[in-house]
Write an enzyme that holds these catalytic residues in place. Structure first.
Site, PDB file in Angstrom:
ATOM      1  N   ASP A   9       0.866  -1.151  -0.198  1.00 43.82           N
ATOM      2  CA  ASP A   9      -0.115   0.061  -0.080  1.00 43.82           C
ATOM      3  C   ASP A   9       0.948   1.186  -0.009  1.00 43.82           C
ATOM      4  O   ASP A   9       2.137   1.136   0.304  1.00 43.82           O
ATOM      5  CB  ASP A   9      -0.853  -0.114   1.130  1.00 43.82           C
ATOM      6  CG  ASP A   9      -1.616   1.165   1.337  1.00 43.82           C
ATOM      7  OD1 ASP A   9      -2.484   1.630   0.603  1.00 43.82           O
ATOM      8  OD2 ASP A   9      -1.697   1.855   2.530  1.00 43.82           O
ATOM      9  N   LEU A  10       0.313   2.239  -0.306  1.00 43.56           N
ATOM     10  CA  LEU A  10       1.283   3.622  -0.445  1.00 43.56           C
ATOM     11  C   LEU A  10       1.275   4.446   0.890  1.00 43.56           C
ATOM     12  O   LEU A  10       2.091   4.547   1.787  1.00 43.56           O
ATOM     13  CB  LEU A  10       0.970   4.467  -1.425  1.00 43.56           C
ATOM     14  CG  LEU A  10       1.911   5.716  -1.499  1.00 43.56           C
ATOM     15  CD1 LEU A  10       3.199   5.623  -2.066  1.00 43.56           C
ATOM     16  CD2 LEU A  10       1.047   6.694  -2.791  1.00 43.56           C
ATOM     17  N   ASP A  11      -0.123   4.958   0.839  1.00 44.40           N
ATOM     18  CA  ASP A  11      -0.369   6.051   2.092  1.00 44.40           C
ATOM     19  C   ASP A  11      -0.295   5.371   3.374  1.00 44.40           C
ATOM     20  O   ASP A  11      -1.296   4.341   3.677  1.00 44.40           O
ATOM     21  CB  ASP A  11      -1.623   6.686   1.767  1.00 44.40           C
ATOM     22  CG  ASP A  11      -1.997   7.570   2.967  1.00 44.40           C
ATOM     23  OD1 ASP A  11      -1.261   8.331   3.547  1.00 44.40           O
ATOM     24  OD2 ASP A  11      -3.278   7.440   3.151  1.00 44.40           O
ATOM     25  N   THR A  17       1.586  10.123   4.068  1.00 40.45           N
ATOM     26  CA  THR A  17       0.645  11.089   3.509  1.00 40.45           C
ATOM     27  C   THR A  17      -0.797  11.046   4.234  1.00 40.45           C
ATOM     28  O   THR A  17      -1.491  12.059   3.745  1.00 40.45           O
ATOM     29  CB  THR A  17       0.550  10.995   2.125  1.00 40.45           C
ATOM     30  OG1 THR A  17       0.281   9.467   1.681  1.00 40.45           O
ATOM     31  CG2 THR A  17       1.550  11.384   1.058  1.00 40.45           C
ATOM     32  N   LYS A  45      -9.082   5.748   5.518  1.00 37.29           N
ATOM     33  CA  LYS A  45      -8.023   5.328   5.119  1.00 37.29           C
ATOM     34  C   LYS A  45      -8.153   4.232   3.998  1.00 37.29           C
ATOM     35  O   LYS A  45      -8.880   3.238   4.492  1.00 37.29           O
ATOM     36  CB  LYS A  45      -7.053   4.664   6.461  1.00 37.29           C
ATOM     37  CG  LYS A  45      -6.485   5.847   7.111  1.00 37.29           C
ATOM     38  CD  LYS A  45      -5.302   5.227   8.076  1.00 37.29           C
ATOM     39  CE  LYS A  45      -4.884   6.452   9.041  1.00 37.29           C
ATOM     40  NZ  LYS A  45      -4.100   6.031  10.252  1.00 37.29           N
ATOM     41  N   SER A 114      -2.457   0.714  -4.352  1.00 37.17           N
ATOM     42  CA  SER A 114      -3.095   1.972  -3.490  1.00 37.17           C
ATOM     43  C   SER A 114      -4.135   2.238  -4.108  1.00 37.17           C
ATOM     44  O   SER A 114      -4.360   2.210  -5.392  1.00 37.17           O
ATOM     45  CB  SER A 114      -1.989   2.991  -3.714  1.00 37.17           C
ATOM     46  OG  SER A 114      -2.522   4.302  -3.258  1.00 37.17           O
ATOM     47  N   ALA A 115      -5.170   3.006  -3.288  1.00 37.20           N
ATOM     48  CA  ALA A 115      -6.343   3.715  -3.656  1.00 37.20           C
ATOM     49  C   ALA A 115      -6.133   4.944  -4.339  1.00 37.20           C
ATOM     50  O   ALA A 115      -6.916   5.782  -4.960  1.00 37.20           O
ATOM     51  CB  ALA A 115      -7.257   3.866  -2.529  1.00 37.20           C
ATOM     52  N   LYS A 145     -10.593  -0.895  -2.416  1.00 34.32           N
ATOM     53  CA  LYS A 145     -10.662  -1.566  -1.498  1.00 34.32           C
ATOM     54  C   LYS A 145     -11.957  -1.391  -0.423  1.00 34.32           C
ATOM     55  O   LYS A 145     -12.459  -0.417  -0.427  1.00 34.32           O
ATOM     56  CB  LYS A 145      -9.400  -1.203  -0.333  1.00 34.32           C
ATOM     57  CG  LYS A 145      -8.206  -1.338  -0.967  1.00 34.32           C
ATOM     58  CD  LYS A 145      -7.050  -0.627  -0.374  1.00 34.32           C
ATOM     59  CE  LYS A 145      -5.795  -0.527  -1.175  1.00 34.32           C
ATOM     60  NZ  LYS A 145      -4.422   0.053  -0.565  1.00 34.32           N
ATOM     61  N   GLU A 169      -0.123  -3.308   4.750  1.00 37.64           N
ATOM     62  CA  GLU A 169      -1.404  -2.334   4.598  1.00 37.64           C
ATOM     63  C   GLU A 169      -1.484  -1.646   6.015  1.00 37.64           C
ATOM     64  O   GLU A 169      -1.130  -2.460   6.809  1.00 37.64           O
ATOM     65  CB  GLU A 169      -2.644  -3.075   4.223  1.00 37.64           C
ATOM     66  CG  GLU A 169      -3.279  -3.089   2.935  1.00 37.64           C
ATOM     67  CD  GLU A 169      -3.633  -1.333   2.723  1.00 37.64           C
ATOM     68  OE1 GLU A 169      -3.799  -0.963   3.777  1.00 37.64           O
ATOM     69  OE2 GLU A 169      -4.242  -1.316   1.452  1.00 37.64           O
ATOM     70  N   ASP A 170      -1.857  -0.696   5.902  1.00 33.96           N
ATOM     71  CA  ASP A 170      -2.220   0.280   7.213  1.00 33.96           C
ATOM     72  C   ASP A 170      -3.564   0.676   7.537  1.00 33.96           C
ATOM     73  O   ASP A 170      -3.837   0.871   8.579  1.00 33.96           O
ATOM     74  CB  ASP A 170      -1.329   1.705   7.248  1.00 33.96           C
ATOM     75  CG  ASP A 170      -2.446   2.466   6.378  1.00 33.96           C
ATOM     76  OD1 ASP A 170      -2.605   2.108   5.085  1.00 33.96           O
ATOM     77  OD2 ASP A 170      -2.394   3.610   6.607  1.00 33.96           O
TER      78      ASP A 170
HETATM   79  P1  B16 Z   1      -6.147  10.299  -3.657  1.00 36.10           P
HETATM   80  P2  B16 Z   1      -3.653   3.975   0.251  1.00 36.10           P
HETATM   81  C1  B16 Z   1      -5.588   6.046  -0.027  1.00 36.10           C
HETATM   82  O1  B16 Z   1      -3.925   5.878  -0.394  1.00 36.10           O
HETATM   83  C2  B16 Z   1      -5.443   6.834   1.329  1.00 36.10           C
HETATM   84  O2  B16 Z   1      -5.272   5.800   2.249  1.00 36.10           O
HETATM   85  C3  B16 Z   1      -6.800   7.529   1.268  1.00 36.10           C
HETATM   86  O3  B16 Z   1      -7.139   8.195   2.606  1.00 36.10           O
HETATM   87  C4  B16 Z   1      -7.208   8.333   0.050  1.00 36.10           C
HETATM   88  O4  B16 Z   1      -8.329   8.917   0.138  1.00 36.10           O
HETATM   89  C5  B16 Z   1      -7.068   7.587  -1.197  1.00 36.10           C
HETATM   90  O5  B16 Z   1      -5.846   7.088  -1.141  1.00 36.10           O
HETATM   91  C6  B16 Z   1      -7.296   8.425  -2.451  1.00 36.10           C
HETATM   92  O6  B16 Z   1      -6.315   9.120  -2.373  1.00 36.10           O
HETATM   93  O7  B16 Z   1      -7.286  11.548  -3.162  1.00 36.10           O
HETATM   94  O8  B16 Z   1      -4.962  10.730  -3.787  1.00 36.10           O
HETATM   95  O9  B16 Z   1      -6.529   9.490  -4.959  1.00 36.10           O
HETATM   96  O10 B16 Z   1      -3.803   4.036   1.612  1.00 36.10           O
HETATM   97  O11 B16 Z   1      -4.650   3.119  -0.699  1.00 36.10           O
HETATM   98  O12 B16 Z   1      -2.215   4.015  -0.630  1.00 36.10           O
HETATM   99 MG    MG Z   2      -2.980   3.132   3.511  1.00 33.60          MG
END
Ligand code: B16
Ligand code: MG
Length: 222
Positions: A9-11, A17, A45, A114-115, A145, A169-170
């Site tokens: 996962d990224l964030d 972030t 998240k 990542s989302a 997810k 994953e977090d």
């Molecule tokens: P964006 P991940 C997710 O990243 C974040 O956890 C989530 O808070 C955020 O809304 C989502 O990405 C969308 O991000 O607005 O940059 O498209 O944890 O799946 O890496």
């Molecule tokens: Mg995350």
């Protein structure tokens, strides 16, 4: 169990972030006359941008048209992009680059799941983009997810079966997605929040990949 790939996962896993997502969503909520705290933020998240906005509007008891929602999402993203503008390689979370080195030395494949629609931009900012053979982000899936699509596409892209993949994953929704994909899950963060994960570690500090494999072996025997 032979591990052939790791999907990150990224964030909250590669880079912190989450604090910027929280700050920019909170700014938006405050403009709407509403506030929310880190406990509620936990539920955002791993959730897509529009999914997050819908949840916040629901908490606030505010209704908006689709057009207004699109405008709010753009505004939030602009604030978020301002906040991440100056990120650099110092902001990759501790232990991540070393773990990627270890995986490469062991010929274990590496993907991102990542989302975030900003995932590629962020990976470039922190200098890790080239380390990922496959990148599945919010632009490449139709179901976010906890649907397994993100991780299934990552594994397919790498050509590795789910049973040979570890997901880091977090977010609880991310752990659910990885479990639904049939993958081994390592939660990064709070063990109470991530109780469904096979193993939870606080972060990548002071733990080697071999130690992670040892914990996995010990927990999957019982
Ligand atoms: P964006 P991940 C997710 O990243 C974040 O956890 C989530 O808070 C955020 O809304 C989502 O990405 C969308 O991000 O607005 O940059 O498209 O944890 O799946 O890496
Ligand atoms: Mg995350």
């Amino acid at each position: 169990m032979e591990i052939k790939a790791c999907i990150f996962d990224l964030d909250g896993v590669i880079v912190d972030t989450a604090k910027y997502h929280f700050a920019s969503w909170r700014r938006m909520a405050n403009e709407l006359g509403f506030d929310f705290k880190s406990k509620e933020n936990e539920r955002l998240k791993g959730v897509s941008r529009m999914g997050s906005l819908n949840l916040i509007l629901e908490w606030a008891g505010v209704e908006k048209t689709e057009e207004e929602k699109k405008a709010l999402a753009v505004k939030k993203n602009d604030w978020y992009l301002e906040m991440v503008e100056n990120m650099n390689s110092d902001e990759a979370l501790d232990g991540v680059a070393k773990l990627l080195d270890t995986l490469e030395s062991k010929n274990i494949k590496i993907a991102l799941g990542s989302a975030s629609r900003n995932a590629e931009l962020l990976l470039k900012k922190i200098g890790l983009h080239s380390r990922f053979e496959v990148i599945i982000d919010g632009n490449k899936v139709t179901k976010g997810k906890p649907d397994p699509e993100t991780f299934q596409k990552a594994a397919d892209g790498l050509g590795v079966e789910a049973k040979h993949c570890i997901v880091f994953e977090d977010a609880t929704k991310g752990i659910q997605a990885a479990i639904a994909a049939g993958m081994y899950t390592v939660g990064i963060g709070n063990a109470d929040v991530l109780s469904k994960a096979n193993v939870v570690i606080p972060n990548f500090n002071n733990i080697s990949f071999d130690e992670i494999l040892e914990i996995m072996a010990a927990t999957t025997k019982s």
